[in-house]
Design an enzyme around this catalytic site. Structure first.
Site, PDB file in Angstrom:
ATOM      1  N   ASN A 129     -16.205 -42.341 -12.926  1.00 49.63           N
ATOM      2  CA  ASN A 129     -14.906 -42.745 -12.052  1.00 49.63           C
ATOM      3  C   ASN A 129     -15.734 -44.062 -11.751  1.00 49.63           C
ATOM      4  OD1 ASN A 129     -15.802 -42.933  -8.849  1.00 49.63           O
ATOM      5  ND2 ASN A 129     -17.791 -42.130 -10.564  1.00 49.63           N
ATOM      6  N   PHE A 180     -15.261 -47.680  -4.369  1.00 52.21           N
ATOM      7  CA  PHE A 180     -15.334 -47.457  -2.786  1.00 52.21           C
ATOM      8  C   PHE A 180     -13.684 -47.940  -1.826  1.00 52.21           C
ATOM      9  CE2 PHE A 180     -20.172 -49.544  -2.538  1.00 52.21           C
ATOM     10  CZ  PHE A 180     -20.163 -48.097  -3.017  1.00 52.21           C
ATOM     11  N   SER A 189     -24.411 -47.061  -6.213  1.00 54.85           N
ATOM     12  CA  SER A 189     -22.577 -47.178  -7.313  1.00 54.85           C
ATOM     13  C   SER A 189     -23.009 -48.122  -8.507  1.00 54.85           C
ATOM     14  CB  SER A 189     -21.584 -47.141  -6.264  1.00 54.85           C
ATOM     15  OG  SER A 189     -20.312 -47.171  -6.759  1.00 54.85           O
ATOM     16  N   ASN A 201     -19.415 -49.302 -10.011  1.00 51.16           N
ATOM     17  CA  ASN A 201     -18.715 -49.649  -9.341  1.00 51.16           C
ATOM     18  C   ASN A 201     -18.133 -50.678  -8.951  1.00 51.16           C
ATOM     19  OD1 ASN A 201     -17.943 -47.800 -11.672  1.00 51.16           O
ATOM     20  ND2 ASN A 201     -18.030 -46.257  -9.666  1.00 51.16           N
ATOM     21  N   THR A 202     -19.560 -50.848  -7.994  1.00 46.86           N
ATOM     22  CA  THR A 202     -19.437 -52.520  -7.109  1.00 46.86           C
ATOM     23  C   THR A 202     -20.406 -53.677  -7.567  1.00 46.86           C
ATOM     24  OG1 THR A 202     -18.559 -51.432  -5.334  1.00 46.86           O
ATOM     25  CG2 THR A 202     -19.144 -53.549  -4.641  1.00 46.86           C
ATOM     26  N   LYS A 246     -29.144 -43.397  -1.391  1.00 45.81           N
ATOM     27  CA  LYS A 246     -28.591 -43.336  -2.396  1.00 45.81           C
ATOM     28  C   LYS A 246     -28.994 -44.183  -3.835  1.00 45.81           C
ATOM     29  CE  LYS A 246     -25.029 -40.711  -4.381  1.00 45.81           C
ATOM     30  NZ  LYS A 246     -24.147 -39.582  -3.770  1.00 45.81           N
ATOM     31  N   ASN A 266     -27.266 -40.956  -7.806  1.00 42.86           N
ATOM     32  CA  ASN A 266     -25.524 -41.269  -8.253  1.00 42.86           C
ATOM     33  C   ASN A 266     -25.306 -40.811  -9.263  1.00 42.86           C
ATOM     34  OD1 ASN A 266     -23.141 -42.914  -7.079  1.00 42.86           O
ATOM     35  ND2 ASN A 266     -24.215 -43.651  -5.681  1.00 42.86           N
TER      36      ASN A 266
END
Length: 343
Positions: free
Chosen positions: A111, A115, A178, A180-181, A211, A240
């Protein structure tokens, strides 16, 4: 029904499922009657952590129900707790589609959602309504920063989201891992993390966790532990999603984003065993596919275990099957209650 969902685009399937579960969550008796058949209520499974009582150790990981839309359904399906989010102070759309991919050959997902969520205030209103129902179901809240907030102002975003959501969460998780940011994982590095925790820890008396990414070196993990202890955090959520693509068979393996599911199992367990040396309460997530994985994580030092991808592949009866299997494994090893693992 589960097979039909797999015929849809992954994100469309996720949205349709969440729409149905959100509708079910609001149905009172129509929710509670099936729950009597689905939930595994057994005092041997009870877990105490951070002054909270969890009916069982199996939780829903962040990412599945970002906006706290289906909390009643997660309770009814048999989870012991749920973690909502990642939530940012302001709503945001996330990354362009497609951004969610099933790697069927690997029982994995990739993915790059970014967010996507409706913002802290909307989630706070849903959480407030859920609290009015009085269900004994701990809810964690996973916090992040908005994409357009510069790293040097990231703490302001976490503080604002925490301010809005603090009355309604049982515990809070800072998501600094994460992939993805853009730039977010920089916040795991020593100076950034030290400053972030120094500002966030005094902002709540409730349990605050961090996390962590599975891609950190042992030295970096030790630094995270040291700073968590310095700032009196109550625990860590490990791990994560990963940027690694080692050993994948799916042609979708080249897609950008975070990988979750079966390929993450070994690394998640490795990180858990490394972190278990520290006096922190650990929540293990990554590659959990059934009772054997939950039992292995609990014995390796986790107090709680979360699932996301394993639930996607396992379907709605996953919590019941897993908890029934966990009880059989406990009986086989002569463990009368989970609390014996930490006595």
């Amino acid at each position: 029904m589960h097979r039909l969902l797999f015929a849809l685009d992954p994100e469309t399937a996720h949205e349709r499922t969440l729409d149905l579960l959100a509708l079910w969550s609001e149905r009172g008796p129509l929710l509670e009657a099936p729950a009597r058949c689905l939930r595994v209520e057994d005092p041997r499974l009870r877990v105490e952590a951070w002054g909270l009582s969890f009916p069982n150790p199996l939780g829903l990981a962040a990412g599945m129900d970002k906006d706290a839309r289906a909390l009643g359904a997660w309770w009814a399906l048999g989870f012991g707790f749920a973690e909502v989010g990642t939530l940012t102070p302001r709503p945001q759309e996330g990354n362009p589609r497609p951004r969610l991919f099933r790697l069927l050959e690997d029982r994995a997902l990739i993915n790059r959602m970014g967010f996507n969520n409706r913002g802290a205030q909307a989630a706070a209103e849903r959480l407030a309504r859920f609290r009015e129902r009085g269900l004994a179901f701990p809810v964690g809240v996973n916090l992040g920063k908005n994409r357009d907030t510069p790293l040097e102002r990231a703490a302001e975003d976490y503080l604002e989201a925490l301010r809005v959501l603090e009355p309604y969460g049982d515990y809070f998780v800072l998501n600094v891992s994460s992939p993805n940011t853009p730039g977010l994982r920089t916040l795991q590095e020593g100076p950034f993390l030290d400053e972030l925790l120094a500002r966030l820890r005094p902002a709540t008396a409730k349990p605050l966790l961090l996390k962590v990414a599975p891609d950190l070196s042992p030295e970096a993990l030790d630094q995270v532990v040291a700073l968590s202890l310095k700032h009196r955090l109550q625990g860590l959520v490990a791990v994560n999603t990963t940027l690694s693509r080692e050993g994948l068979r799916s042609p979708l393996a080249r897609e950008a984003g975070g990988l979750s599911g079966r390929p993450l199992k070994g690394r998640a367990l490795e990180v858990l065993r490394h972190l278990a040396q520290a006096p922190l309460t650990l929540v293990s997530v990554g590659g959990v596919e059934g009772p054997e994985d939950v039992w292995e994580r609990l014995k390796a030092g986790a107090r709680l275990v979360q699932v996301y991808t394993g639930f996607v592949y396992g379907g709605p009866l996953f919590p019941r099957r897993t908890l029934k299997g966990l009880l059989r494994l406990m009986e086989a090893e002569g463990v009368r209650a989970l609390r014996e693992l930490w006595a």
